[in-house]
Design an enzyme around this catalytic site. Sequence first.
Site, mmCIF file in Angstrom:
data_model
loop_
_atom_site.group_PDB
_atom_site.id
_atom_site.type_symbol
_atom_site.label_atom_id
_atom_site.label_comp_id
_atom_site.label_asym_id
_atom_site.label_seq_id
_atom_site.Cartn_x
_atom_site.Cartn_y
_atom_site.Cartn_z
ATOM 1 N N HIS A 92 56.885 70.137 -69.613
ATOM 2 C CA HIS A 92 56.595 70.834 -70.869
ATOM 3 C C HIS A 92 55.468 70.142 -71.636
ATOM 4 C CE1 HIS A 92 57.922 71.840 -75.175
ATOM 5 N NE2 HIS A 92 57.624 72.995 -74.637
ATOM 6 N N ARG A 93 54.387 70.868 -71.877
ATOM 7 C CA ARG A 93 53.185 70.339 -72.557
ATOM 8 C C ARG A 93 52.691 69.067 -71.854
ATOM 9 N NH1 ARG A 93 55.574 70.468 -78.792
ATOM 10 N NH2 ARG A 93 56.747 72.379 -78.580
ATOM 11 N N GLU A 124 53.198 72.833 -68.101
ATOM 12 C CA GLU A 124 53.184 73.935 -69.077
ATOM 13 C C GLU A 124 52.141 73.607 -70.122
ATOM 14 O OE1 GLU A 124 54.813 76.104 -72.825
ATOM 15 O OE2 GLU A 124 54.509 73.964 -72.540
ATOM 16 N N ASP A 174 49.812 75.118 -73.669
ATOM 17 C CA ASP A 174 49.728 76.109 -74.749
ATOM 18 C C ASP A 174 48.253 76.366 -75.023
ATOM 19 O OD1 ASP A 174 52.638 76.179 -75.730
ATOM 20 O OD2 ASP A 174 52.188 74.037 -75.738
ATOM 21 N N HIS A 225 49.397 72.951 -79.032
ATOM 22 C CA HIS A 225 50.620 73.699 -79.330
ATOM 23 C C HIS A 225 50.649 74.316 -80.730
ATOM 24 C CE1 HIS A 225 54.768 74.265 -80.752
ATOM 25 N NE2 HIS A 225 54.976 74.708 -79.535
ATOM 26 N N GLU A 273 51.042 79.228 -71.547
ATOM 27 C CA GLU A 273 51.612 79.971 -72.684
ATOM 28 C C GLU A 273 50.503 80.380 -73.643
ATOM 29 O OE1 GLU A 273 54.744 78.209 -75.136
ATOM 30 O OE2 GLU A 273 54.443 79.806 -76.618
ATOM 31 N N LYS A 294 49.786 80.957 -77.033
ATOM 32 C CA LYS A 294 50.465 80.591 -78.286
ATOM 33 C C LYS A 294 49.885 81.406 -79.435
ATOM 34 C CE LYS A 294 53.247 77.757 -78.877
ATOM 35 N NZ LYS A 294 54.681 78.158 -78.782
ATOM 36 N N ASP A 330 60.565 67.995 -71.266
ATOM 37 C CA ASP A 330 59.673 66.913 -71.692
ATOM 38 C C ASP A 330 59.807 65.712 -70.758
ATOM 39 O OD1 ASP A 330 58.814 68.377 -73.863
ATOM 40 O OD2 ASP A 330 59.844 67.167 -75.380
HETATM 41 O O1 G3P Z 1 57.657 76.868 -72.100
HETATM 42 C C1 G3P Z 1 58.563 77.103 -73.103
HETATM 43 C C2 G3P Z 1 58.261 76.453 -74.416
HETATM 44 O O2 G3P Z 1 57.004 75.852 -74.355
HETATM 45 C C3 G3P Z 1 58.322 77.359 -75.562
HETATM 46 O O3 G3P Z 1 58.343 76.683 -76.779
HETATM 47 O O4 G3P Z 1 57.371 75.860 -78.863
HETATM 48 O O5 G3P Z 1 57.414 74.397 -76.898
HETATM 49 O O6 G3P Z 1 55.850 76.290 -76.977
HETATM 50 P P1 G3P Z 1 57.187 75.775 -77.387
HETATM 51 CA CA CA Z 2 54.795 76.083 -74.908
#
Ligand code: G3P
Ligand code: CA
Length: 276
Positions: free
Chosen positions: A41-42, A68, A70, A83, A142, A144, A267
Amino acid sequence: MSKKLLIGTGVAFSLLFSSFSQAFAEEPTVGERKQVDNVAHRGAAGYAPENTIAGFDLAVEMKADYIEIDVQRSKDGEIIVIHDTTVDRTTDGTGKVGDLTFEQLRSLDAGSWKGEQFAGEPIPTFEEILDRYHGKVGILIELKAPELYPGIEKQVAEALKERNLDKPQNEKIIIQSFNFESMKSMDQLLPKVPIGVLTSNLKDTTAEALQEFSTYADWFNPSYGIVTEELVNQVHSLGMQIGSWTVRSQEAADFLFDMKVDAIITDYPDYVDPRN
Ligand code: G3P
Ligand code: CA
């Protein structure tokens, strides 16, 4: 034939063969249990500044299946990876992403807030990330707040097409968003690229809502607080896969293994695959 039916045919063959092998399988090994996609994640955001090359490189080192990212857009039209819709939390600057030029965004330090060893990490561009990682690791993109950046879907599609990533074969690309209209457009622009919808809202888990998502989405990606075994089964029965977020504890990872989701967005990639 729709994208879903084409993919469904492939899935049917895979299921046929995997059911043969499962019939002869013994207790699942740790490796088999980790067949779930491990999505950093990120980047490996628990260990390195989110949405930076440092974090994405670490995720690759930790053998994540996907990173992942954003994506948003600068005032002068560059797609960049960050993000929040402001730069305040993750850089040494202030202001809205869409009010700053690429030059202004690029001059910011997106690493120091996480630790002095990351000082000077810049905000990456979308194209840099595609060029650096495609073919090495899957990329879960993603969009965003795409409602703030009219036409961003087309720009993202162009960047993927320029690199032949609009017909992913072995190169894993998925596009997701909380904005469902944006994902419908994305599906039109890139019919061969898997699309995901993100939600933490129970009202998006009704049979009707899921049925509607399945007309353009391949992935239903809920926060783990609303995941149940029944939801996973419903999503699967509609031909979609399910990825859930955001894992920040071993307990949350274990819960999602038990729910038999297809991807865990975390994470901490080592919670999903302790071999890393
Ligand atoms: O990949 C799912 C997650 O990234 C969604 O929430 O706020 O971390 O972008 P957020
Ligand atoms: Ca995200």
